[in-house]
Structures are given as C-alpha cells and as structure tokens.
Design a protein around this motif. Structure first.
Motif, short mmCIF file in Angstrom:
data_model
loop_
_atom_site.label_atom_id
_atom_site.label_comp_id
_atom_site.label_asym_id
_atom_site.label_seq_id
_atom_site.Cartn_x
_atom_site.Cartn_y
_atom_site.Cartn_z
N PHE A 95 -95.23 -30.12 3.04
CA PHE A 95 -95.16 -30.15 1.58
C PHE A 95 -95.23 -28.75 1.00
CE2 PHE A 95 -99.71 -29.92 2.34
CZ PHE A 95 -100.16 -29.06 1.34
N VAL A 96 -94.76 -28.63 -0.23
CA VAL A 96 -95.01 -27.46 -1.08
C VAL A 96 -95.48 -28.01 -2.43
CG1 VAL A 96 -93.38 -25.91 0.03
CG2 VAL A 96 -92.59 -27.39 -1.81
N GLU A 97 -96.39 -27.29 -3.08
CA GLU A 97 -96.99 -27.80 -4.31
C GLU A 97 -97.26 -26.65 -5.28
OE1 GLU A 97 -100.59 -30.83 -5.67
OE2 GLU A 97 -100.58 -29.96 -3.65
N GLY A 98 -96.92 -26.88 -6.53
CA GLY A 98 -97.14 -25.89 -7.57
C GLY A 98 -97.17 -26.55 -8.94
N THR A 99 -96.88 -25.77 -9.97
CA THR A 99 -96.89 -26.30 -11.33
C THR A 99 -95.78 -27.33 -11.55
OG1 THR A 99 -95.51 -24.44 -12.06
CG2 THR A 99 -97.90 -24.20 -12.28
N PHE A 100 -94.78 -27.33 -10.67
CA PHE A 100 -93.67 -28.27 -10.76
C PHE A 100 -94.03 -29.63 -10.15
CE2 PHE A 100 -93.38 -25.58 -7.03
CZ PHE A 100 -93.37 -26.51 -5.99
N GLY A 101 -95.19 -29.74 -9.53
CA GLY A 101 -95.59 -30.95 -8.84
C GLY A 101 -95.65 -30.72 -7.35
N LYS A 102 -95.52 -31.77 -6.57
CA LYS A 102 -95.62 -31.71 -5.12
C LYS A 102 -94.37 -32.32 -4.50
CE LYS A 102 -98.62 -33.02 -1.23
NZ LYS A 102 -99.88 -33.70 -0.86
N ILE A 103 -93.73 -31.58 -3.59
CA ILE A 103 -92.56 -32.08 -2.86
C ILE A 103 -92.97 -32.24 -1.40
CG2 ILE A 103 -90.20 -31.65 -2.15
CD1 ILE A 103 -89.86 -29.94 -4.65
N SER A 104 -92.85 -33.47 -0.87
CA SER A 104 -93.19 -33.76 0.51
C SER A 104 -91.95 -34.20 1.25
CB SER A 104 -94.24 -34.89 0.58
OG SER A 104 -95.39 -34.58 -0.19
N MET A 105 -91.88 -33.90 2.55
CA MET A 105 -90.72 -34.28 3.35
C MET A 105 -91.17 -34.62 4.77
SD MET A 105 -87.12 -32.19 3.85
CE MET A 105 -86.82 -32.24 2.08
N GLY A 106 -90.49 -35.60 5.37
CA GLY A 106 -90.80 -36.05 6.72
C GLY A 106 -91.01 -37.55 6.73
N ASP A 107 -92.10 -37.99 7.37
CA ASP A 107 -92.48 -39.40 7.34
C ASP A 107 -93.34 -39.64 6.10
OD1 ASP A 107 -93.23 -41.99 7.79
OD2 ASP A 107 -94.56 -41.56 9.47
N VAL A 108 -92.67 -39.73 4.95
CA VAL A 108 -93.38 -39.92 3.68
C VAL A 108 -92.91 -41.24 3.07
CG1 VAL A 108 -93.70 -37.47 3.26
CG2 VAL A 108 -91.66 -38.58 2.40
N SER A 109 -93.83 -41.96 2.46
CA SER A 109 -93.50 -43.24 1.84
C SER A 109 -92.64 -43.00 0.61
CB SER A 109 -94.77 -43.99 1.46
OG SER A 109 -95.56 -43.22 0.57
N GLY A 110 -91.87 -44.03 0.23
CA GLY A 110 -91.05 -43.95 -0.96
C GLY A 110 -91.89 -43.99 -2.23
N ALA A 111 -91.25 -43.65 -3.36
CA ALA A 111 -91.97 -43.60 -4.63
C ALA A 111 -92.65 -44.93 -4.98
CB ALA A 111 -91.00 -43.17 -5.74
N PRO A 112 -91.99 -46.10 -4.84
CA PRO A 112 -92.66 -47.35 -5.17
C PRO A 112 -93.90 -47.61 -4.31
CG PRO A 112 -90.30 -47.68 -5.10
CD PRO A 112 -90.56 -46.31 -4.53
N GLU A 113 -93.82 -47.29 -3.02
CA GLU A 113 -94.98 -47.49 -2.16
C GLU A 113 -96.12 -46.53 -2.52
OE1 GLU A 113 -96.16 -47.96 2.58
OE2 GLU A 113 -94.13 -47.37 2.00
N ALA A 114 -95.77 -45.31 -2.89
CA ALA A 114 -96.79 -44.36 -3.31
C ALA A 114 -97.48 -44.82 -4.59
CB ALA A 114 -96.16 -42.98 -3.53
N ALA A 115 -96.74 -45.51 -5.46
CA ALA A 115 -97.30 -45.95 -6.74
C ALA A 115 -98.08 -47.24 -6.63
CB ALA A 115 -96.17 -46.12 -7.76
N THR A 194 -79.18 -54.27 -2.16
CA THR A 194 -80.13 -54.90 -3.07
C THR A 194 -81.06 -53.86 -3.67
OG1 THR A 194 -81.77 -56.68 -3.30
CG2 THR A 194 -81.91 -55.33 -1.33
N GLY A 195 -81.58 -54.19 -4.82
CA GLY A 195 -82.64 -53.41 -5.43
C GLY A 195 -83.95 -54.17 -5.28
N HIS A 196 -85.06 -53.47 -5.44
CA HIS A 196 -86.37 -54.08 -5.28
C HIS A 196 -87.31 -53.49 -6.32
CE1 HIS A 196 -90.34 -54.27 -2.84
NE2 HIS A 196 -90.15 -55.44 -3.41
N ILE A 197 -87.88 -54.35 -7.16
CA ILE A 197 -88.85 -53.91 -8.14
C ILE A 197 -90.23 -54.40 -7.71
CG2 ILE A 197 -88.51 -55.94 -9.63
CD1 ILE A 197 -89.04 -54.05 -12.02
N VAL A 198 -91.22 -53.53 -7.79
CA VAL A 198 -92.56 -53.87 -7.32
C VAL A 198 -93.58 -53.33 -8.31
CG1 VAL A 198 -92.66 -51.79 -5.89
CG2 VAL A 198 -94.15 -53.72 -5.35
N ALA A 199 -94.65 -54.09 -8.53
CA ALA A 199 -95.68 -53.70 -9.49
C ALA A 199 -97.05 -54.07 -8.93
CB ALA A 199 -95.45 -54.39 -10.83
#
Length: 305
Positions: A95-115, A194-199
């Motif tokens: 990862f790299v992280e700064g004022t722009f936020g955090k960018i991770s790469m590799g075996d990282v979960s998708g945005a919905p799973e992170a949320a 398909t799309g998938h919405i999760v909450a």
C-alpha cells in the motif's frame, strides 16, 4: 496481534525515505474437530469421526514513510510464498497512503466487502466459514482498492486485475455515528454478467454487538442475508450467526452457528463452536453449496503472537 520488532533502520542510501520498520507475528491453534460430513471444513471427517486439528502461520509486515510524509508498506504470510504467490501479487498486499487516501494492491478485498464485511464466525477453525458472505470482487489478482475516510464518512473504489479475462469493479460508502456503522456497496462482474448490491448495519448495544447484512444479485436471482451477535461478559465472548442463501428456481438453505471464546490473556484463548445447515446452495460460492449433515463442532486453544 502482538508483534515483535525485527528492525527499525534509517535508510541513509536514499534521501527520499525517512525510515522503515519490519515486524513479525503469527497465529496458531490446536484442538479437535468432528461431526457431520463437510468437505469444505478445515479437516474432512466422516459423520461419526473425530480428528485433531492444528496449525501455525507466521506473518511479516513492513512499513515506512518518506520525508514528505507518504506512508508505504505491505504484509504477507509465510504460507503465501508457495508458487511465487506473494511475489506475483496473488497473495499478500502492499500500500501507499497519504492525504489522497490509501491505495492497496495484491490480495485485497473489493470495496463492497471492505464496507460491509462478513457476519461473526464461531469456533476454533471457522467450521467451514459459513458466516462469510459471497462477493464478486477479488477473483482476479492483483486487485486494487482506494479508501478515503474523512470524519465519519468513508469512500471505497476497487477493481480486479484488468489484465485478466474478468473485468470486475466495486464502489462502496461507509458511515459511522455513535455506536452504529453502516455500509453500502455495489460490484459488477463481466464474467458472471451480473451486478451485486450489498448492505450491512452494525450496532453496539451495551455488551452486545449486532450485525445485519443483505445482498442481492438480481440478474441471476441470487439473494443472501443474515445476522450475527457477539455478547461479551468479562473474558468470555458468546457468538451466534445465521445466514441464508436463496437461488430462484434452484434451491435455498440456511447455515447457523454458535460459539464461545474465553480470553486467557497474552494472545491465547479457549474456543469452541458448532455449526449446522441444510440444502445450502450458492451459485457464486462453491464452499456454500454443501449440506451439513448432523452439524459440526470443534474445540481447542487459539494463539496469536
């Protein structure tokens, strides 16, 4: 996880870097597992059999910061080195992280799973991890995710490896206020068409924490939903979950579990769990397509280093 510092060295060979740290940790377990047939569980046993279960994993984490305040780092487990999984980005992450936020790469979960995440699991081994939701993202690695948090609001965007055959992306938002956390995400997969919405919503209610989740992939007629609760009293935590998956015109089924954990201190805990279910079917997750005959159980001691 308790980490032991291996190195803290000023990198004088480059003026662009201030310092770097490397730490090591790990986890382990030993105990028994048994009950009904479930090929997805940690140890495959027959209906009336009992088996030992044990494991140890060592993990490494590295981090640093440039003179300008840009943070960077990564982590990997020793067992992820097989077949160069860590070096080609299919396991571990950076990862790299700064004022722009955090960018991770590799075996990282998708945005919905992170949320949204998963329901709380039970037992020493996870007993098949039937508490985990199905997600479309992180199927093709290296995957990437951007996270930006400002106050109580979080924004998340992810994409699987664009060089792979399956184009998958996800977006999500999180919000926390008081003892309540909310997560909402959407992901889309070209391969599955398909799309998938999760909450999900998590609420802290005194000594108890309750979580509710819902997911829907309407194009393939798939829905999933469930709930979990964790109740803490002293050193003891009691956990229960229930999850259901429904496939229109095909099948539907439930999985549920209950477990207890007693904290011994120093990173060790005694854990026990039981799971059961019936006619479970999930077109997106082969591990959630097994009938749990007569339930499964485990018991033992977990270790965190």
């Amino acid at each position: 996880m308790k980490k032991v510092l291996l190195a803290s060295t000023a990198l004088v060979m480059s003026a662009g870097f201030a310092a770097a740290d490397v730490s090591v940790g790990g986890d382990g377990r030993m105990g028994i597992i048994g009950g009904g047939t479930d090929d997805t569980a940690t140890a495959t046993v027959d209906e009336t059999d009992l088996a030992f279960t044990s494991r140890i994993r060592i993990s490494f984490a590295a981090s640093g910061e440039t003179d300008a305040g840009l943070a960077f780092g990564g982590s990997v487990r020793v067992d992820n080195y097989e077949d160069d999984q860590a070096t080609n980005g299919t396991e571990g992450s950076v990862f790299v992280e700064g004022t722009f936020g955090k960018i991770s790469m590799g075996d990282v979960s998708g945005a919905p799973e992170a949320a949204v995440g998963d329901l709380s699991g039970v037992g020493l081994t996870g007993l098949g991890d039937y508490n985990e939701l199905t997600y479309l993202s992180n199927g093709e690695r290296p995957a990437a995710r951007w996270d930006y948090v400002t106050g109580d609001l979080g924004l998340h965007v992810s994409a699987d490896n664009p060089g792979a055959a399956d184009d998958t992306y996800g977006v999500a938002v999180t919000y926390s206020t008081g003892g309540i956390s909310l997560g909402l995400g959407y992901e889309d997969s070209d391969a599955l068409d398909t799309g998938h919405i999760v909450a999900g919503v998590t609420a802290a209610l005194g000594d108890a924490t309750v979580k509710l989740v819902y997911g829907d992939a309407d194009d393939i007629g798939f829905t999933q939903y469930g709930a979990s609760v964790d109740f803490v009293t002293g050193a003891t935590t009691v956990t229960a979950f229930w999850r259901t998956a429904d496939v229109d015109g095909v099948a539907d089924g439930d999985a549920y579990g209950i477990g207890v954990s007693y904290d011994l201190g120093g990173g060790a805990a005694i854990k026990a769990g039981y799971v059961d279910g019936d006619d479970i079917s999930d077109p997106l997750d082969a591990a959630f397509a097994t009938e749990l005959e007569d339930g499964r159980y485990d018991f033992g001691i977990s270790m965190s280093f």
